[in-house]
Structures are given as C-alpha cells and as structure tokens.
Scaffold this motif. Sequence first.
Motif, short mmCIF file in Angstrom:
data_model
loop_
_atom_site.label_atom_id
_atom_site.label_comp_id
_atom_site.label_asym_id
_atom_site.label_seq_id
_atom_site.Cartn_x
_atom_site.Cartn_y
_atom_site.Cartn_z
N SER A 2 0.82 -1.22 0.00
CA SER A 2 0.00 0.00 0.00
C SER A 2 0.84 1.26 0.00
O SER A 2 0.35 2.35 -0.32
CB SER A 2 -0.92 0.01 1.23
OG SER A 2 -0.18 0.27 2.42
N LEU A 3 2.10 1.17 0.38
CA LEU A 3 2.95 2.35 0.54
C LEU A 3 3.49 2.82 -0.81
O LEU A 3 4.62 2.54 -1.19
CB LEU A 3 4.09 2.05 1.51
CG LEU A 3 3.67 1.58 2.90
CD1 LEU A 3 4.89 1.23 3.74
CD2 LEU A 3 2.83 2.65 3.60
N THR A 4 2.65 3.56 -1.53
CA THR A 4 2.99 3.97 -2.90
C THR A 4 3.02 5.48 -3.09
O THR A 4 3.48 5.95 -4.13
CB THR A 4 1.99 3.36 -3.90
OG1 THR A 4 0.67 3.81 -3.57
CG2 THR A 4 2.03 1.84 -3.84
N ALA A 5 2.51 6.23 -2.13
CA ALA A 5 2.39 7.69 -2.31
C ALA A 5 3.75 8.37 -2.20
O ALA A 5 4.73 7.80 -1.70
CB ALA A 5 1.43 8.27 -1.28
N GLU B 68 0.41 11.22 3.22
CA GLU B 68 -0.43 10.25 2.54
C GLU B 68 0.09 8.83 2.75
O GLU B 68 -0.69 7.87 2.81
CB GLU B 68 -0.53 10.55 1.04
CG GLU B 68 -1.58 9.68 0.35
CD GLU B 68 -1.80 10.05 -1.11
OE1 GLU B 68 -2.58 9.34 -1.76
OE2 GLU B 68 -1.19 11.01 -1.58
N LEU B 69 1.39 8.66 2.89
CA LEU B 69 1.95 7.36 3.21
C LEU B 69 1.43 6.87 4.56
O LEU B 69 1.12 5.69 4.73
CB LEU B 69 3.48 7.42 3.21
CG LEU B 69 4.15 7.47 1.85
CD1 LEU B 69 5.62 7.83 1.98
CD2 LEU B 69 4.01 6.14 1.12
N GLU C 25 -1.42 7.71 5.83
CA GLU C 25 -2.82 7.35 5.58
C GLU C 25 -2.91 5.96 4.97
O GLU C 25 -3.75 5.14 5.36
CB GLU C 25 -3.47 8.37 4.65
CG GLU C 25 -3.67 9.74 5.25
CD GLU C 25 -4.27 10.72 4.25
OE1 GLU C 25 -4.69 10.28 3.16
OE2 GLU C 25 -4.33 11.92 4.57
N GLN C 26 -2.03 5.68 4.01
CA GLN C 26 -2.06 4.38 3.34
C GLN C 26 -1.76 3.24 4.31
O GLN C 26 -2.40 2.18 4.24
CB GLN C 26 -1.06 4.38 2.18
CG GLN C 26 -1.46 5.26 1.02
CD GLN C 26 -0.40 5.35 -0.05
OE1 GLN C 26 0.78 5.10 0.20
NE2 GLN C 26 -0.79 5.70 -1.27
N PHE D 53 -4.85 2.79 6.55
CA PHE D 53 -5.92 2.14 5.80
C PHE D 53 -5.63 0.66 5.58
O PHE D 53 -6.53 -0.17 5.64
CB PHE D 53 -6.12 2.83 4.45
CG PHE D 53 -7.19 3.88 4.44
CD1 PHE D 53 -8.51 3.57 4.78
CD2 PHE D 53 -6.90 5.18 4.08
CE1 PHE D 53 -9.50 4.54 4.77
CE2 PHE D 53 -7.88 6.16 4.07
CZ PHE D 53 -9.18 5.84 4.41
N ALA D 54 -4.37 0.32 5.30
CA ALA D 54 -4.02 -1.07 5.03
C ALA D 54 -4.35 -1.96 6.22
O ALA D 54 -4.92 -3.05 6.06
CB ALA D 54 -2.54 -1.18 4.66
N GLY E 151 -5.27 12.13 0.58
CA GLY E 151 -5.10 11.16 -0.50
C GLY E 151 -6.40 10.87 -1.23
O GLY E 151 -7.46 11.46 -0.94
N ARG F 48 -8.00 8.03 -1.17
CA ARG F 48 -8.90 7.18 -0.36
C ARG F 48 -9.80 8.03 0.51
O ARG F 48 -9.33 8.86 1.26
CB ARG F 48 -8.09 6.23 0.51
CG ARG F 48 -7.50 5.02 -0.18
CD ARG F 48 -8.56 4.00 -0.59
NE ARG F 48 -9.32 3.49 0.51
CZ ARG F 48 -9.02 2.37 1.18
NH1 ARG F 48 -7.95 1.69 0.86
NH2 ARG F 48 -9.79 1.96 2.17
#
Length: 225
Positions: free
Chosen positions: A96-99, A104-105, A107-108, A111-112, A221, A223
């Motif tokens: 999930s860590l793509t930002a 935002e990372l 946040e990802q 969320f994951a 982000g 999401r």
Amino acid sequence: MIDAVATDSSSNPGNDKQRRTRRTRMTGAERRAQLLEIGRTLFAAKGFEGTSVEEIAAKAGVSKPVVYEHFGGKEGLYAVVVDREMRRLLDMVTSSLTAGHPRELCEQAAFALLDYIEEYTDGFRILVRDSPIPQSTGSFASLISDIATQVEDILGREFKSRGFDPKLAPLYAQALVGMVALTGQWWLDVRRPKKAEVAAHLVNLAWHGLDGLEQKPRLIGHRKA
C-alpha cells in the motif's frame, strides 16, 4: 491424494431399495484448503486451546486421521493458519505504501491495517492472541516490527530533509505503527467511527502531534472510505 466423505443414504417412498451412498470427493489440495478455512474460523472463535481436532474433523465431515495426515495435528494446522495471515497482513501494508507525500503514506499504512481487520476479521483475531506455539514468521509483535521497518525508511528520509536526526526514525516508526495496531485492536470490536474517520484521526495525531491537532482532520489522499 483423494479422500472421500460419506453422506446419509435415504429411501424413496414405495421403493424398497436404498439409494447407494453418495460420496463427495476432494483432491488433497481441496481438502487442505477446506481444513485451513475451518481451522481459521474455529481458532478465531475459540482460540487454540478451545479448539479440538475432533471438532475440526467433524466440521469438515472427515475422520481425525485426515487432519493428522494433512497437518500432523492441531499445532501444525494452527501454525499454517497464523503464518498465512501474518504474510497476508504484511503484504497488504507494504504494497500500500505507494504515495510520494509522507502524510499520505501514513494514511495508506493506516488504511491497510484497517482494511485487513475489516476483510480478514478472523485472521486478525487469531494474530492478536498470544500464540501457544512458535511460528516460522514470528509473533504479532515481530510482524508489527517488520511493518515499522518499512515506515522507518520513509521517516528517515523525511527527517533528514527537515533537519531532524534520522537516527530517531526507528523510534518514531515503532511508535506510529504501534499506535495504529493498538487502535486497530480496539476498532476490531467497536467498528465505530467509520474506517475513513479512524484513519483520519490516527494520521491527525501522528502528523500534527497533540499541540497541533486539527479540530476536523482531513484526508489528503484519494482514499475517502
């Protein structure tokens, strides 16, 4: 290997001949997958000690030796279930860590974990219990540490760019991931507020600190749920 399960035979009214016993056949891979799902459900509901081989076999409609043949016993089945769930959670977080933006990372990552809890609730219930047997993938604490290592690299770069000591990145990574993991355990049962709101508040605390908390935290982000 192929194993079989016998079902009850019945007689048609007025017919003095019983139907032949029908058998449902599964390949070895299919039976193994079935036992894993049954074990996962029972371990989540009752824990390792509260689950018996007899119950697992009964739920699968097989004899106890079939369970032993596939996993060597309850311990073997439990170990495979736990290892599979730990790898699944770690894969969900790391992928999930793509930002590009650090917030935002965060946040990802939040969320994951919340996505995993929502989609694989039984798996998470098993992971947060203390395992009675050693696991090849370690413990839940070691899994959280693995995830923190992923976050540590991101924080290290951010610290360096802002003039902070990058050597402190591991400390902050453990703190951030631990905060999300503990909140996830709480949210597992209450499920309130909604997932996106939980993620927003977690990142709000992590990003601003107590002194700079936003009254109405927002997600930056893509999401939103």
